[in-house]
Design an enzyme around this catalytic site. Structure first.
Site, mmCIF file in Angstrom:
data_model
loop_
_atom_site.group_PDB
_atom_site.id
_atom_site.type_symbol
_atom_site.label_atom_id
_atom_site.label_comp_id
_atom_site.label_asym_id
_atom_site.label_seq_id
_atom_site.Cartn_x
_atom_site.Cartn_y
_atom_site.Cartn_z
ATOM 1 N N CYS A 102 -22.814 7.878 38.136
ATOM 2 C CA CYS A 102 -22.464 6.826 37.171
ATOM 3 C C CYS A 102 -21.256 7.257 36.339
ATOM 4 O O CYS A 102 -20.357 6.460 36.048
ATOM 5 C CB CYS A 102 -23.644 6.542 36.248
ATOM 6 S SG CYS A 102 -25.171 6.049 37.073
ATOM 7 N N CYS A 140 -24.069 -1.585 41.185
ATOM 8 C CA CYS A 140 -23.264 -0.363 41.211
ATOM 9 C C CYS A 140 -23.798 0.615 42.250
ATOM 10 O O CYS A 140 -23.024 1.253 42.976
ATOM 11 C CB CYS A 140 -23.260 0.301 39.834
ATOM 12 S SG CYS A 140 -22.133 -0.443 38.640
ATOM 13 N N CYS A 206 -48.166 -18.172 21.444
ATOM 14 C CA CYS A 206 -48.459 -16.936 20.721
ATOM 15 C C CYS A 206 -47.314 -16.514 19.810
ATOM 16 O O CYS A 206 -47.534 -16.105 18.669
ATOM 17 C CB CYS A 206 -48.754 -15.806 21.707
ATOM 18 S SG CYS A 206 -50.306 -15.977 22.616
ATOM 19 N N HIS A 207 -46.090 -16.578 20.316
ATOM 20 C CA HIS A 207 -44.965 -15.927 19.642
ATOM 21 C C HIS A 207 -44.165 -16.828 18.709
ATOM 22 O O HIS A 207 -43.255 -16.354 18.032
ATOM 23 C CB HIS A 207 -44.050 -15.303 20.686
ATOM 24 C CG HIS A 207 -44.729 -14.260 21.513
ATOM 25 N ND1 HIS A 207 -45.254 -13.118 20.959
ATOM 26 C CD2 HIS A 207 -44.990 -14.198 22.850
ATOM 27 C CE1 HIS A 207 -45.806 -12.387 21.912
ATOM 28 N NE2 HIS A 207 -45.674 -13.017 23.065
ATOM 29 N N ARG A 244 -43.179 -7.014 31.092
ATOM 30 C CA ARG A 244 -43.892 -7.634 29.973
ATOM 31 C C ARG A 244 -44.044 -9.137 30.193
ATOM 32 O O ARG A 244 -45.101 -9.715 29.928
ATOM 33 C CB ARG A 244 -43.147 -7.369 28.671
ATOM 34 C CG ARG A 244 -43.802 -7.864 27.426
ATOM 35 C CD ARG A 244 -45.140 -7.198 27.185
ATOM 36 N NE ARG A 244 -46.227 -8.132 27.504
ATOM 37 C CZ ARG A 244 -47.419 -7.785 27.910
ATOM 38 N NH1 ARG A 244 -47.736 -6.519 28.067
ATOM 39 N NH2 ARG A 244 -48.333 -8.679 28.171
ATOM 40 N N CYS A 248 -47.607 -11.148 30.433
ATOM 41 C CA CYS A 248 -47.965 -12.275 29.564
ATOM 42 C C CYS A 248 -48.451 -13.471 30.377
ATOM 43 O O CYS A 248 -49.440 -14.120 30.013
ATOM 44 C CB CYS A 248 -46.769 -12.677 28.704
ATOM 45 S SG CYS A 248 -46.465 -11.584 27.293
#
Length: 287
Positions: A102, A140, A206-207, A244, A248
């Site tokens: 990299c 890449c 929920c959020h 995540r 959910c």
């Protein structure tokens, strides 16, 4: 027809707990300063497109207990930084048929990647679409290094994304949602407000509607992703954004989209835009 509270009670009971209707707060006014020098904005004015939703936006850090908050204030206590250091070694290591690292193209990670996490996902003209950091890393690897792709949410990828995030800590999140990115952003917004699964819940359930309440032992946050990748005490590993998202949707008893899919890329762009103005915080520490 089920009420919203009824749906959340059902979700809690599935997990063996109960929903508490009382709004609570875990040290939301405490400042987050990492290593005594990196100041993190954890509360910010609401972006214009959310003006009718919140009085202010808040990092997930403000919803955690004092003990969990303290872990993120010192890199020696933040277990996520172990993976960051591992990724630093990988940054300088040649790989693939081209024998490139990299660093050969981007130089030192602290310089070459500074500010990148704050603006991704973003529309990449050469790709003709919105891309995530993970997608750019794999591009890449395959096109410049002649190396195989990494698993989108695998440990190598998530550690590298955490490294890239860490060098931009303190910078304000500023993802573009207009121009060529607008259609993807609108798709992400649609997904955010769509109900999924047998529990018939959306991200907003929920959020947005019930943030700052408890569901079982979980103190619901605004679902901001400025702190990702996130080291979760629950599973003792770094967690990627799409991992995540997948979790959910599974919690609603629904079938999630694939990681790296156009749907999750769109959702990531939209959710990132909900945190415009908060600081890049990854790798964060959460419960």
């Amino acid at each position: 027809m089920k009420t919203m509270t009824g749906r959340l009670v059902a979700a809690a009971l599935v997990c063996g707990g109960a929903f508490s209707g009382a709004a609570v707060s875990a040290g939301p006014d405490d400042p987050l300063v990492i290593n005594g020098e990196i100041e993190i904005v954890t509360r910010a004015p609401t972006p214009a497109h959310l003006a009718d939703r919140f009085d202010e936006i808040r990092s997930g850090w403000t919803f955690r207990t004092d003990d969990t908050q303290a872990l993120e204030m010192d890199d020696f206590e933040n277990s996520g930084m172990v993976f960051v250091e591992e990724a630093r070694a990988v940054w300088d290591r040649p790989e693939g048929t081209e024998g490139k690292a990299c660093a050969d193209c981007h130089g030192a990670v602290d310089d070459g990647m500074y500010g990148l996490r704050a603006v991704y996902p973003k529309y990449v003209e050469s790709a003709g679409k919105v891309r995530t950091v993970e997608q750019m890393i794999n591009a890449c690897r395959t096109s410049r290094m002649g190396a195989p792709e990494w698993d989108y949410i695998g440990p190598d990828m998530t550690a590298m994304v955490a490294l890239i995030a860490s060098v931009s800590r303190g910078m304000p999140v500023s993802v573009a949602i207009d121009g060529p990115a607008q259609s993807t952003w609108e798709k992400g917004r649609e997904i955010y407000y769509t109900r999924y699964g047998q529990l018939d819940l959306s991200c907003a359930s929920c959020h947005e509607q019930y943030f700052d309440h408890y569901i079982r032992a979980d103190h619901l946050s605004q679902g901001q992703i400025n702190g990702f990748p996130s080291y979760r005490l629950k599973n003792a590993r770094l967690n990627a954004v799409h991992d995540r998202f997948r979790g959910c949707i599974r919690d609603t008893r629904g079938v999630p989209f694939a990681v790296g899919s156009p749907e999750f890329v769109a959702l990531e762009l939209y959710v990132a835009s909900r945190g415009n103005g908060l600081s890049v915080e990854g790798p964060s520490v959460r419960n």
